[in-house]
Every structure is written in structure tokens, then in C-alpha cells.
Design an enzyme around this catalytic site. Structure first.
Site, mmCIF file in Angstrom:
data_model
loop_
_atom_site.group_PDB
_atom_site.id
_atom_site.type_symbol
_atom_site.label_atom_id
_atom_site.label_comp_id
_atom_site.label_asym_id
_atom_site.label_seq_id
_atom_site.Cartn_x
_atom_site.Cartn_y
_atom_site.Cartn_z
ATOM 1 N N GLY A 27 0.197 -2.192 -5.953
ATOM 2 C CA GLY A 27 0.362 -1.441 -4.708
ATOM 3 C C GLY A 27 1.389 -2.131 -3.837
ATOM 4 C CG MET A 86 4.378 -6.836 0.480
ATOM 5 S SD MET A 86 5.640 -7.682 1.442
ATOM 6 C CE MET A 86 4.649 -8.832 2.392
ATOM 7 N N GLY A 89 -4.072 -5.185 0.010
ATOM 8 C CA GLY A 89 -5.311 -5.852 -0.395
ATOM 9 C C GLY A 89 -5.335 -6.280 -1.850
ATOM 10 C CD GLU A 127 2.739 -12.168 -4.049
ATOM 11 O OE1 GLU A 127 3.479 -11.221 -4.384
ATOM 12 O OE2 GLU A 127 2.223 -12.257 -2.938
ATOM 13 C CB CYS A 159 1.398 4.221 7.299
ATOM 14 S SG CYS A 159 3.023 4.438 8.047
#
Ligand code: ADP
Ligand code: MG
Ligand code: ZN
Length: 210
Positions: A24, A26, A29, A98, A154
Site C-alpha cells: 500500500g 505510505m 499501516g 520496506e 487521504c
């Protein structure tokens, strides 16, 4: 128990490995979810190891830390090959945060580990700040038994944040940062061509405060 958890249990009974990708933008979660899962395995006394790319030293060198400041110990590694060599025989669950900062061999390494009976959980960005596929996460998703897609809120309108909006002028693919450099945006508010005035004003304010 949901069906994914049931299947995971079947895999564990059979001593089988598998790959799960948590993908997903940044702030969605991903690290939190990875930390939550690893913590639960540790409570169950199932041996885990967590890895992170050595270049990501934002909060701590040898911990995965979420934006909400949850954390778990992690081994920094410089390549997928180094990761593979560092996995111990007794380890059952291999966590990677990451994943998008790793080289393309991460997919093969995850496959090797899963084939060897490990449960591999990889968190990472599925798209970059221009909305392009951010390898190796998309390739990993094709090889994964499970995919957890996470959405952020958002920053502009509170809608479903699917994209990572970069604030600032850099054209570098990798610019490490958090709230000051990136925002989560929904499909209506996301605009890779967005003019940068807001950011310039913010930067002036930051400089004035220093
Ligand atoms: P990721 O690893 O996907 O970047 P983290 O797990 O590090 O995300 O952080 C998630 C946490 O970030 C949330 O629980 C929340 O506390 C915080 N957060 C800050 N901004 C947002 C946002 N716009 N949407 C969702 N969570 C946010
Ligand atoms: Mg993260
Ligand atoms: Zn929006």
C-alpha cells in the site's frame, strides 16, 4: 477464524512455507501490520527474524518503527543475498519491511525461503510517487499466497488513500522522509504534477522556526 487464517494454519500443520505481501502507500499501516503479526508469532514462541534495508535509518538502525512509533527489532541488510545468508535454520517466520528498497532478487529469495518451509511476510510500497509499479513488490505479489492491501487516510480529504504524493522538488526515486516529504492521497486528490507552492510555504515556515 477467517479463511486466510484457516489456510495459514493448514500450512503450518503441514510444515509448509508461504509468502504474504502487505502492500500500500505510505502511512497505510504496513509496518504496523508487520509488527502486529511478528509480535503475535513471538507470543506463540514461534521463532522470527525481521529484516530491513540498511539504507532506511530514519528512526533506528536496528528496529522497524511505524509512524505511530510501534517497533520491533530488525536486522539491517544491504542486499537480498545478505538477507538469505542471515536467515537461521530455526527461524520459522521471516519478516521484511520496506521491501521496495531491495534489489530484484528479493522475489527469488522469498521463493527459496518459502520452499524451505519458512513463512515470509514482506511489507512495502506497491507504487512509487509517480504511481508506477515499485519493484520488487508487484512481482512478489504474483508469487504470494496472501496479499494484504492497506489504505491510508487521504491527507487532503479523509478519503481512501491509495497513492503516495511527494511534496517537494526532487526527481530522485528514493527520498527518505515522513510527514514533511510525502502525503497519502486518494485517487481524486493525488496529482504527481501538483504545483509545489504549499510545500514552499511550509519550508519557509520551518526555516523561520529554526
Ligand atoms: P506505513 O508503514 O504503511 O508507512 P505505518 O505502519 O508506519 O505506515 O504507520 C501507520 C500509522 O501512521 C497509523 O496508525 C497512524 O497512526 C499514522 N498516520 C499518520 N498519517 C496517516 C494517514 N494519513 N493515514 C493513516 N495513518 C496515518
Ligand atoms: Mg512502513
Ligand atoms: Zn482525497
Amino acid at each position: 477464524m477467517n479463511s486466510a487464517a484457516t489456510v495459514a494454519l493448514m500450512h503450518r500443520r503441514a510444515g509448509q512455507g508461504w509468502i504474504e505481501v502487505i502492500a500500500g502507500p505510505m502511512f497505510s499501516g504496513k509496518s504496523e501490520e508487520l509488527i502486529r503479526r511478528i509480535t503475535r508469532y513471538e507470543l506463540a514462541r514461534i521463532p522470527t527474524q525481521v529484516f530491513k534495508p540498511a539504507l532506511d535509518d530514519r528512526y533506528a538502525v536496528s528496529r522497524v518503527v511505524s509512524h505511530s512509533r510501534l517497533s520491533t527489532p530488525a536486522v539491517p541488510v544491504s542486499s537480498s543475498e545478505e538477507l538469505l545468508k542471515a536467515v537461521e535454520d530455526r527461524t520459522v517466520v521471516v519478516g521484511v519491511d520496506e521491501g521496495q528498497f531491495f534489489d530484484g532478487d528479493l522475489t527469488d529469495v522469498a521463493m527459496m525461503l518459502a520452499d524451505a518451509g519458512k513463512q515470509v511476510i514482506i511489507a512495502g510500497l506497491d507504487t512509487d510517487y509517480l504511481g508506477r509499479p515499485f519493484e520488487p513488490i508487484p512481482s512478489l505479489m504474483l508469487r504470494a499466497e496472501y496479499i494484504t492491501k492497506s489504505l491510508a487516510v487521504c491527507h487532503r480529504c479523509g478519503g481512501p488513500g491509495l497513492f503516495t504524493q511527494r511534496l517537494g522538488q526532487s526527481d530522485e526515486l528514493v527520498v527518505l522522509g515522513a510527514t514533511d516529504a510525502y502525503e497519502a492521497r486518494c485517487r481524486r486528490c493525488y496529482d504527481p504534477q501538483e504545483p509545489q507552492q504549499d510545500t514552499l510555504i511550509d519550508l519557509t515556515e520551518v526555516e523561520a522556526r529554526v
